[in-house]
Motif scaffolding. Sequence first.
Motif, mmCIF file in Angstrom:
data_model
loop_
_atom_site.group_PDB
_atom_site.id
_atom_site.type_symbol
_atom_site.label_atom_id
_atom_site.label_comp_id
_atom_site.label_asym_id
_atom_site.label_seq_id
_atom_site.Cartn_x
_atom_site.Cartn_y
_atom_site.Cartn_z
ATOM 1 N N GLU A 47 49.465 51.902 43.904
ATOM 2 C CA GLU A 47 48.664 51.173 42.925
ATOM 3 C C GLU A 47 47.848 50.041 43.539
ATOM 4 O O GLU A 47 47.060 49.400 42.850
ATOM 5 C CB GLU A 47 49.565 50.610 41.820
ATOM 6 N N GLY A 48 48.062 49.743 44.832
ATOM 7 C CA GLY A 48 47.253 48.737 45.491
ATOM 8 C C GLY A 48 47.924 47.388 45.608
ATOM 9 O O GLY A 48 49.006 47.145 45.061
ATOM 10 N N ALA A 49 47.243 46.484 46.335
ATOM 11 C CA ALA A 49 47.835 45.190 46.683
ATOM 12 C C ALA A 49 48.096 44.315 45.465
ATOM 13 O O ALA A 49 49.107 43.610 45.396
ATOM 14 C CB ALA A 49 46.926 44.460 47.667
ATOM 15 N N ARG A 50 47.196 44.324 44.496
ATOM 16 C CA ARG A 50 47.419 43.487 43.313
ATOM 17 C C ARG A 50 48.693 43.891 42.590
ATOM 18 O O ARG A 50 49.484 43.035 42.169
ATOM 19 C CB ARG A 50 46.226 43.586 42.353
ATOM 20 N N MET A 52 51.240 45.349 43.868
ATOM 21 C CA MET A 52 52.385 44.991 44.684
ATOM 22 C C MET A 52 52.753 43.526 44.483
ATOM 23 O O MET A 52 53.923 43.170 44.292
ATOM 24 C CB MET A 52 52.072 45.241 46.165
ATOM 25 N N VAL A 53 51.736 42.651 44.516
ATOM 26 C CA VAL A 53 52.002 41.219 44.377
ATOM 27 C C VAL A 53 52.413 40.874 42.950
ATOM 28 O O VAL A 53 53.139 39.907 42.721
ATOM 29 C CB VAL A 53 50.775 40.403 44.821
ATOM 30 N N GLN A 54 51.980 41.684 41.992
ATOM 31 C CA GLN A 54 52.394 41.431 40.606
ATOM 32 C C GLN A 54 53.899 41.640 40.432
ATOM 33 O O GLN A 54 54.494 41.118 39.493
ATOM 34 C CB GLN A 54 51.613 42.326 39.641
ATOM 35 N N LEU A 55 54.512 42.377 41.348
ATOM 36 C CA LEU A 55 55.970 42.480 41.334
ATOM 37 C C LEU A 55 56.608 41.133 41.661
ATOM 38 O O LEU A 55 57.722 40.837 41.207
ATOM 39 C CB LEU A 55 56.435 43.525 42.349
ATOM 40 N N VAL A 56 55.907 40.327 42.454
ATOM 41 C CA VAL A 56 56.403 38.995 42.793
ATOM 42 C C VAL A 56 56.180 38.038 41.623
ATOM 43 O O VAL A 56 57.021 37.188 41.328
ATOM 44 C CB VAL A 56 55.697 38.455 44.053
ATOM 45 N N TYR A 57 55.032 38.186 40.958
ATOM 46 C CA TYR A 57 54.676 37.345 39.816
ATOM 47 C C TYR A 57 54.402 38.222 38.590
ATOM 48 O O TYR A 57 53.254 38.376 38.163
ATOM 49 C CB TYR A 57 53.436 36.511 40.138
ATOM 50 N N PRO A 58 55.423 38.828 37.996
ATOM 51 C CA PRO A 58 55.192 39.741 36.873
ATOM 52 C C PRO A 58 54.613 39.057 35.640
ATOM 53 O O PRO A 58 54.044 39.723 34.766
ATOM 54 C CB PRO A 58 56.592 40.298 36.587
ATOM 55 N N GLU A 59 54.735 37.736 35.562
ATOM 56 C CA GLU A 59 54.227 37.016 34.388
ATOM 57 C C GLU A 59 52.721 36.772 34.452
ATOM 58 O O GLU A 59 52.110 36.315 33.482
ATOM 59 C CB GLU A 59 54.953 35.669 34.232
ATOM 60 N N LEU A 60 52.094 37.045 35.611
ATOM 61 C CA LEU A 60 50.671 36.786 35.781
ATOM 62 C C LEU A 60 49.860 38.064 35.601
ATOM 63 O O LEU A 60 50.301 39.155 35.970
ATOM 64 C CB LEU A 60 50.396 36.209 37.174
ATOM 65 N N GLN A 62 46.409 40.425 36.442
ATOM 66 C CA GLN A 62 45.866 40.801 37.746
ATOM 67 C C GLN A 62 44.672 39.962 38.180
ATOM 68 O O GLN A 62 44.250 40.035 39.334
ATOM 69 C CB GLN A 62 45.497 42.291 37.754
ATOM 70 N N ASP A 63 44.101 39.163 37.274
ATOM 71 C CA ASP A 63 42.962 38.331 37.635
ATOM 72 C C ASP A 63 43.339 36.860 37.786
ATOM 73 O O ASP A 63 42.463 36.019 38.022
ATOM 74 C CB ASP A 63 41.858 38.455 36.567
ATOM 75 N N ASP A 64 44.611 36.544 37.684
ATOM 76 C CA ASP A 64 45.050 35.164 37.809
ATOM 77 C C ASP A 64 44.811 34.660 39.237
ATOM 78 O O ASP A 64 45.047 35.376 40.212
ATOM 79 C CB ASP A 64 46.528 35.059 37.441
ATOM 80 N N LYS A 69 45.519 34.710 45.185
ATOM 81 C CA LYS A 69 45.816 33.987 46.421
ATOM 82 C C LYS A 69 46.924 34.680 47.192
ATOM 83 O O LYS A 69 46.814 34.892 48.413
ATOM 84 C CB LYS A 69 46.224 32.550 46.109
ATOM 85 N N TYR A 70 47.987 35.079 46.494
ATOM 86 C CA TYR A 70 49.096 35.728 47.188
ATOM 87 C C TYR A 70 48.791 37.181 47.525
ATOM 88 O O TYR A 70 49.407 37.737 48.440
ATOM 89 C CB TYR A 70 50.376 35.596 46.360
ATOM 90 N N ARG A 71 47.827 37.756 46.816
ATOM 91 C CA ARG A 71 47.359 39.092 47.221
ATOM 92 C C ARG A 71 46.792 39.023 48.627
ATOM 93 O O ARG A 71 47.083 39.884 49.472
ATOM 94 C CB ARG A 71 46.309 39.611 46.245
ATOM 95 N N GLN A 72 45.967 37.999 48.892
ATOM 96 C CA GLN A 72 45.396 37.870 50.226
ATOM 97 C C GLN A 72 46.478 37.569 51.255
ATOM 98 O O GLN A 72 46.436 38.083 52.381
ATOM 99 C CB GLN A 72 44.332 36.768 50.243
ATOM 100 N N HIS A 73 47.443 36.750 50.884
ATOM 101 C CA HIS A 73 48.559 36.470 51.792
ATOM 102 C C HIS A 73 49.312 37.758 52.114
ATOM 103 O O HIS A 73 49.652 38.024 53.283
ATOM 104 C CB HIS A 73 49.498 35.442 51.159
#
Length: 223
Positions: A47-50, A52-60, A62-64, A69-73
């Motif tokens: 599903e892509g990097a966004r 993946m990172v949304q698993l870290v921040y499920p409350e946010l 995809q455009d937050d 920022k953490y997508r780029q990290h």
Amino acid sequence: MKKAVLFDLDGTLADTAADFIRIIQQICKELGRPIPAEDAIRAQVSEGARAMVQLVYPELNQDDATLLKYRQHFLDVYEQQVVVDTELFAGMYPLLEMLEKENIPWGIVTNKPRYLTEKLLNELKLNTRCAVLVCPQDVKHTKPDPEPMYLAANTLNLSSEDIIYVGDHPRDIDAGNNANMLTILAAYGYLPPNMKDNLNAWGADIIVQNVEQLHLEIAKQIS
């Protein structure tokens, strides 16, 4: 008789999940966030990097800004560790060798960014063996649009109808079908959890459960 084979990358040609799992776990520990289950991470690889990172921040959403920022990290870390535990699925090297022996070109059509894809292929020593590589930067419309499929076919100087496309996501099958390719669903890959129970509904011409079955089906189509 089919004249070329194209693969999706993550979850079809290469088993990349272990590196994604390790990196997401690492980031969660750094940020003091709950660590998602490995199966949940594996299911998001395609599903892509966004996602993946949304698993870290499920409350946010995809455009937050925080998620972006953490997508780029995440991408920066992944670029440095792109092939630590990643390898081709068991049985894939003999399949590629069979294609090469039969003078059947093979290539990759992926939604993974080109700079990461090229680095991964270089690390796996597949860069000079891959006859065509199509990434999102090469087209205006990505899968499930057929544009990347047609670009790959044109690069190979073949009609799209002469090509097999193998993928593990509905957008792979849709893209292949939209380009009139013969589509093979790699059911051994990173299937979306909500779509595992009715694989026939994906509309693939062929469904395989492992690479050995894939090898046999492709051998039939090129002989």
